[in-house]
Design an enzyme around this catalytic site. Structure first.
Site, PDB file in Angstrom:
ATOM      1  N   LYS A  11      -3.522  -3.847   1.070  1.00 50.44           N
ATOM      2  CA  LYS A  11      -3.785  -2.794   0.091  1.00 50.44           C
ATOM      3  C   LYS A  11      -3.497  -3.243  -1.351  1.00 50.44           C
ATOM      4  CE  LYS A  11      -2.951   1.005   3.341  1.00 50.44           C
ATOM      5  NZ  LYS A  11      -2.163   2.235   3.573  1.00 50.44           N
ATOM      6  N   PHE A  59      -3.014  14.915   0.837  1.00 53.18           N
ATOM      7  CA  PHE A  59      -2.814  13.619   0.189  1.00 53.18           C
ATOM      8  C   PHE A  59      -4.112  12.835  -0.027  1.00 53.18           C
ATOM      9  CE2 PHE A  59      -2.199  12.858   4.780  1.00 53.18           C
ATOM     10  CZ  PHE A  59      -3.113  11.832   5.001  1.00 53.18           C
ATOM     11  N   ARG A  87      -0.001  -3.914  14.685  1.00 54.36           N
ATOM     12  CA  ARG A  87       0.790  -2.723  14.358  1.00 54.36           C
ATOM     13  C   ARG A  87       2.285  -3.039  14.405  1.00 54.36           C
ATOM     14  NH1 ARG A  87      -1.964   1.318  13.071  1.00 54.36           N
ATOM     15  NH2 ARG A  87      -0.375   2.889  13.443  1.00 54.36           N
ATOM     16  N   THR A  93       4.793   3.290   9.248  1.00 54.60           N
ATOM     17  CA  THR A  93       4.020   3.688   8.073  1.00 54.60           C
ATOM     18  C   THR A  93       4.909   3.848   6.850  1.00 54.60           C
ATOM     19  OG1 THR A  93       2.429   4.806   9.508  1.00 54.60           O
ATOM     20  CG2 THR A  93       2.423   5.437   7.185  1.00 54.60           C
ATOM     21  N   ARG A 104       5.763  -4.126   6.189  1.00 53.83           N
ATOM     22  CA  ARG A 104       6.063  -2.986   5.317  1.00 53.83           C
ATOM     23  C   ARG A 104       7.517  -2.982   4.854  1.00 53.83           C
ATOM     24  NH1 ARG A 104       2.223   0.919   8.803  1.00 53.83           N
ATOM     25  NH2 ARG A 104       0.363   0.779   7.492  1.00 53.83           N
ATOM     26  N   HIS A 117      -2.962  -1.740   6.083  1.00 48.08           N
ATOM     27  CA  HIS A 117      -3.540  -0.798   7.046  1.00 48.08           C
ATOM     28  C   HIS A 117      -3.950  -1.610   8.256  1.00 48.08           C
ATOM     29  CE1 HIS A 117      -6.325   2.118   8.880  1.00 48.08           C
ATOM     30  NE2 HIS A 117      -7.094   1.057   9.089  1.00 48.08           N
TER      31      HIS A 117
END
Length: 141
Positions: A11, A59, A87, A93, A104, A117
């Site tokens: 991202k 959102f 994942r 998340t 992350r 993502h």
């Protein structure tokens, strides 16, 4: 275990931090092969279409604005159990809840700017890959 393909986006926040290579290395070191990759600036229409399932959520506008705020790297990853493996590499998340050593936890700032993502199912992977890549753009290795 079956060889699968999954879809990944690095991202805008991670691209801006110049950690594309570090994230890609994590995929490769985990046994995932990159079989398609391109950097692109998403248009508003592309982001809205990709995230259409969230269009009624509060959102959505912020998500589209974030995803169009800078370039992204879209990739197709291939390997044994690729969807679950990706994942696991990404982590939760919300980066504050992500396990230490996950992408992350290491590179994301917030639940909104969460670096990556990844597809959550085989159906999603097929749809997301086809959204950004023609069949001729995905190679075998």
């Amino acid at each position: 275990m079956a060889v699968q393909r999954t879809f990944s986006i690095i991202k805008p926040d991670a691209v801006a931090k110049n950690v594309i290579g570090k994230i890609t290395t994590r995929f490769e070191e985990a046994g995932l092969k990159i079989v398609a990759s391109k950097m692109k600036q998403l248009s508003k229409a592309e982001a809205e279409g990709f995230y259409a399932e969230h269009s009624e959520r509060g959102f959505f506008g912020d998500l589209v604005a974030f995803m169009t705020s800078g370039p992204v790297v879209v990739q197709v990853l291939e390997g044994e159990n690729a969807i679950a493996k990706n994942r696991e590499l990404m982590g939760a998340t919300n980066p504050k809840e992500a396990a230490a050593g996950t992408i992350r936890a290491d590179f994301a700032e917030s639940i909104d700017a969460n670096a990556v993502h990844g597809s959550d199912s085989e159906a999603a992977a097929a749809r997301e890959i086809a959204y950004f890549f023609a069949a001729t753009e995905v190679t075998t290795r």
